[in-house]
Every structure is written in structure tokens, then in C-alpha cells.
Motif scaffolding. Structure first.
Motif: not given
Length: 312
Positions: A151-177
Motif C-alpha cells: 500500500n502507498d507509503a507502507a514500503n515506499d523505499e522497497f517499492i521504488s527500488c524496482d520500476e516494474s513493481l513501482n508501476n504495478y503498485c501505482t496502478f493497483v493502489n489507484l484502483v483501490e483508492k
């Protein structure tokens, strides 16, 4: 895409070895650059009705990586992953024609187990799930699963380390919002598609899904505005035209399937409620207009109502 969103997007997106490579590097601490160092061996459930998983692979010949994505945490994941791993290791031994009954030790890839979570229930940024917690007394059998909250802000440093994971999280977290703001699945997915395409997020993947995108965005579609948005986002002309064609097809399919039900009686109040929720989330006026179908004047009126209520 709509029907498979919950249980299929993660598996589909990371079944591409180029995307999976970065994720495996992140999880194992490796620095591989060749996607061919990955052998995907995800269980598909064809021969085992219940035995299937989201993503599993042999990485660099020395890691057995199993990743599950969940919106609701299942505390039995260590046991389920034990079943997955047992079958995958059996297949690994068979494929390499190694005999476990011989005296020589059979070398196996090191297991690495992960669960990614992005549900609404509050969860730690990271924690371990252990099979031993299921036993009443200490046991010699153990499976350790690393759980990551995406979820947003829960693991920002971890998520931002990989572009594909970061993009995926952006998409799914937008859907949930969007869903939390009151949208149904279809509208939430459509808005997330539009947001990401306009900003160059997951562009290659989403363009491959343009037919599914078409049927979602057929709700309220202006082809000229869509082409303009895609061009401003840097999408090539051919892709923009392909998306436009797909959207036209989607509109026809949508009419055949009764998509007009989404504009049935009672939608006015629902749109107003969603608009107010999106205002509270501080989305832009333009995005709220696109998401709800309200006019700018209506949204501004809702904003005044909210401000007035806050002052009272």
C-alpha cells in the motif's frame, strides 16, 4: 481484465521475464541482467485443481522464488506455499533426471517465499509468516514467508527500488483508492488505466491490453480528447490509433452487453457522492469530471458545500 483483476493482474504482468528479473533481483539481492537466467515454473492448476500459485521461478539456477499477491491476508500461506514448493521441487528433480534414492546429495535451489499485500486492512510494512505458528508444540518443520505491504507509503523505499513493481503498485493502489471513493470495479479500473496511460506508466503492458481497456473506457469516451491525451503522454501515433480503434470496438460490444445500465436511474446521487469523496482525496477538478461525468460547475458546487459544512 475486469473479471480477472483480483487474481490475475499480478501473475499476468510479471509473467514477462524482463519485469520479473528486476523483482527477483530486489527480493534476493542479486544483480542479474539477463532475463534468460529466469525459468518460470508457475503452477497453473491444470492437473491439480487447487494447487496453483501466482508466480514461481528458478532464478540463476540457485533460487526457487515463489510470490503470491493478496488483497486479503491468508495466514495459512506458509502451509499452502509448502505444498507449492514440494510440487515444484519434485518437478525440478524429475526435469534434471536426478535420483533422490542415490547416495550422492541432490543439490536444490534455495527457496525464497514472499506474499505481497495491498488490501484495506491495516498491516505492518513487513513481517514474517511461519508455518511453526500452526503447530501446538515446537516442530522440526518450518517454512518462512516474507510478507510485504504494498500500500502507498507502507514500503515506499522497497517499492521504488524496482520500476516494474513501482508501476504495478501505482496502478493497483489507484484502483483501490477509486473504489474507496465509491466507484464500482469497472469505473475504478477505467480511471486507473487512463491515469497511467496519460503519464507513461505501464504503457507497454496496458497497450497490449487495449481491447480490455476499450470495453472499460467505452463508458464516456471522446475519441479526439483521448488521442490528444495519449500524444501528450508521449505515446506513438500507431499506439494511439490502435487504442482508438479498440475503444470503438469496445463501445459496440458494450452496447450489445447492456453497458447502458451504468447510466440507469439513481446515478445522479451516486455521482455526487463519488465526486465529494474524490474532492476529499484532493484529486484535480479535471480528473473528478472525467471520473464522475459531472460538469465542472457541479463539482465546484460540491466543493463549496464541503467547505461550508467544514466551517459550520
Amino acid at each position: 481484465m475486469i473479471k480477472k483483476y483480483r487474481d490475475g493482474l499480478f501473475r499476468d504482468y510479471f509473467s514477462d521475464k524482463r519485469r520479473l528479473l528486476g523483482l527477483c533481483n530486489l527480493l534476493t539481492g542479486e544483480d542479474a541482467t539477463d532475463p534468460n537466467e529466469i525459468i518460470i515454473n508457475t503452477l497453473d492448476g491444470i492437473f491439480f485443481d487447487e494447487l496453483k500459485n501466482d508466480i514461481s521461478c528458478i532464478f540463476r539456477g540457485k533460487f526457487l522464488v515463489i510470490i503470491e499477491h493478496q488483497s486479503t491476508i491468508n495466514e495459512n500461506m506458509p502451509l499452502r506455499i509448502l505444498f507449492y514448493a514440494s510440487e515444484l521441487l519434485r518437478q525440478y528433480v524429475d526435469e534434471h533426471k536426478k535420483k533422490i534414492y542415490l547416495e550422492k546429495l541432490v543439490k536444490l535451489p534455495q527457496p525464497e517465499f514472499f506474499v505481497f499485500y495491498n488490501g484495506r486492512k491495516k498491516e505492518a510494512a513487513r513481517r514474517e509468516m511461519r508455518l511453526s505458528e500452526a503447530f501446538e508444540k515446537p516442530s522440526c518443520l518450518e517454512v518462512v514467508v516474507q510478507l510485504y505491504n504494498l500500500n502507498d507509503a507502507a514500503n515506499d523505499e522497497f517499492i521504488s527500488c524496482d520500476e516494474s513493481l513501482n508501476n504495478y503498485c501505482t496502478f493497483v493502489n489507484l484502483v483501490e483508492k477509486y473504489k474507496a471513493a465509491g466507484m464500482d470495479n469497472e469505473h475504478a479500473l477505467a480511471m486507473a488505466f487512463k491515469y497511467c496511460l496519460e503519464r507513461g506508466i505501464m504503457t507497454e503492458y496496458l497497450s497490449d491490453k487495449r481491447k480490455e481497456l476499450a470495453s472499460m473506457l467505452a463508458l464516456e469516451y471522446d475519441p479526439e480528447l483521448a488521442r490528444q491525451a495519449w500524444r501528450e503522454a508521449g505515446l506513438e501515433e500507431g499506439l494511439a490509433e490502435g487504442l482508438a480503434e479498440g475503444l470503438a470496438e469496445g463501445r459496440a460490444e458494450g452496447r450489445a452487453e447492456g453497458r447502458a445500465e451504468g447510466r440507469a436511474e439513481g446515478r445522479i446521487e451516486a455521482k455526487a457522492e463519488i465526486a465529494k469523496n474524490l474532492l476529499a482525496m484532493k484529486l484535480s477538478l479535471g480528473d473528478i469530471v472525467k471520473a464522475t461525468g459531472c460538469t465542472e460547475e457541479q463539482v465546484l458546487t460540491f466543493a463549496k458545500e464541503i467547505n461550508g459544512a467544514n466551517h459550520d
